[in-house]
Design a protein around this motif. Structure first.
Motif, PDB file in Angstrom:
ATOM      1  N   LYS A 157      75.442 108.680  99.605  1.00  0.00           N
ATOM      2  CA  LYS A 157      75.305 109.556 100.773  1.00  0.00           C
ATOM      3  C   LYS A 157      74.343 110.688 100.442  1.00  0.00           C
ATOM      4  O   LYS A 157      73.496 111.056 101.253  1.00  0.00           O
ATOM      5  N   LYS A 161      70.881 111.629 102.133  1.00  0.00           N
ATOM      6  CA  LYS A 161      70.786 112.970 102.735  1.00  0.00           C
ATOM      7  C   LYS A 161      69.501 113.640 102.281  1.00  0.00           C
ATOM      8  O   LYS A 161      68.819 114.291 103.065  1.00  0.00           O
ATOM      9  N   ASN A 164      66.795 112.813 104.332  1.00  0.00           N
ATOM     10  CA  ASN A 164      67.043 113.089 105.766  1.00  0.00           C
ATOM     11  C   ASN A 164      67.319 111.837 106.589  1.00  0.00           C
ATOM     12  O   ASN A 164      66.899 111.725 107.733  1.00  0.00           O
TER      13      ASN A 164
END
Ligand code: ADP
Length: 192
Positions: A157, A161, A164
């Motif tokens: 994750k 992240k 983006n």
């Protein structure tokens, strides 16, 4: 468009991927399904993967990455891919990015289906009764898969992240509600 679906075992990735692939005309690649087909046919890959899967462990990266690359190569004319159950480790994530990059492709978005562990255990045990899947019938094995997810997969994750590309939605409502939420999110970000 290339999408990664994340989520703990039983979170509904396969169910939702089946809708998404039709709606957006994508090739659905589920590493778990490919492993199970190979186990059924008793291939070399199936024999190697079986002991890991049956004990709730991840199959080693080398085997899994190879299989994934072959699946992409078999479908090079595709409009895009929906990856379900891959990547499950950072190494797999890096590999996937590099492999797609060489083909002038990239991941557009990754979506995690969030479901409470207690709900997941009930869903998986029910699925085990219907499907006969050995890894779905034993609470210890299910726990082991949750541990593998928490230790090796959830870190991805952060990886997405940083690019983006990470979104999460609740996977706890009805199949249709989750489907609606998912398609809204995809429509909003498909050109990112
Ligand atoms: P679930 O999401 O319910 O665990 P899957 O069908 O996605 O079901 O996976 C079943 C099993 O297949 C996993 O527990 C693991 O052993 C193996 N597997 C599937 N995908 C991968 C992967 N990307 N890397 C390593 N092992 C995998």
């Amino acid at each position: 468009m290339n999408i990664v679906l994340f989520g703990m075992p039983g979170s509904g990735k396969g169910t939702q991927a089946n809708f998404i692939k039709i709606k957006y005309n994508l090739t659905h690649i589920s590493t778990g399904d490919v492993f199970r087909e190979n186990i059924k046919k008793n291939t070399e890959l199936g024999k190697l993967a079986r002991s890991y899967i049956d004990s709730g462990k991840l199959v080693p990266d080398e085997l899994t990455i190879n299989l994934l690359e072959n699946k992409i190569e078999e479908n090079t004319n595709s409009k895009g891919y929906i990856f379900d159950g891959f990547p499950r480790t950072i190494e797999q994530g890096i590999h996937l990015d590099n492999f797609l990059f060489k083909k002038n492709l990239s991941i557009n978005l990754t979506i995690s289906l969030e479901v409470d562990e207690r709900i997941l255990i009930n869903r998986i045990l029910k699925r085990g009764v219907e499907s006969g899947r050995a890894d779905d019938q034993d609470k210890m094995k299910i726990r082991q898969r949750f541990d593998e997810y928490n230790q090796k997969t959830s870190i991805l994750k952060e990886y997405y992240k940083e690019q983006n590309k990470f979104f999460s939605i609740s996977g706890q409502d009805s199949i249709n509600q989750v489907k609606d939420r998912l398609t809204k999110l995809i429509d909003k970000h498909k050109n990112d």
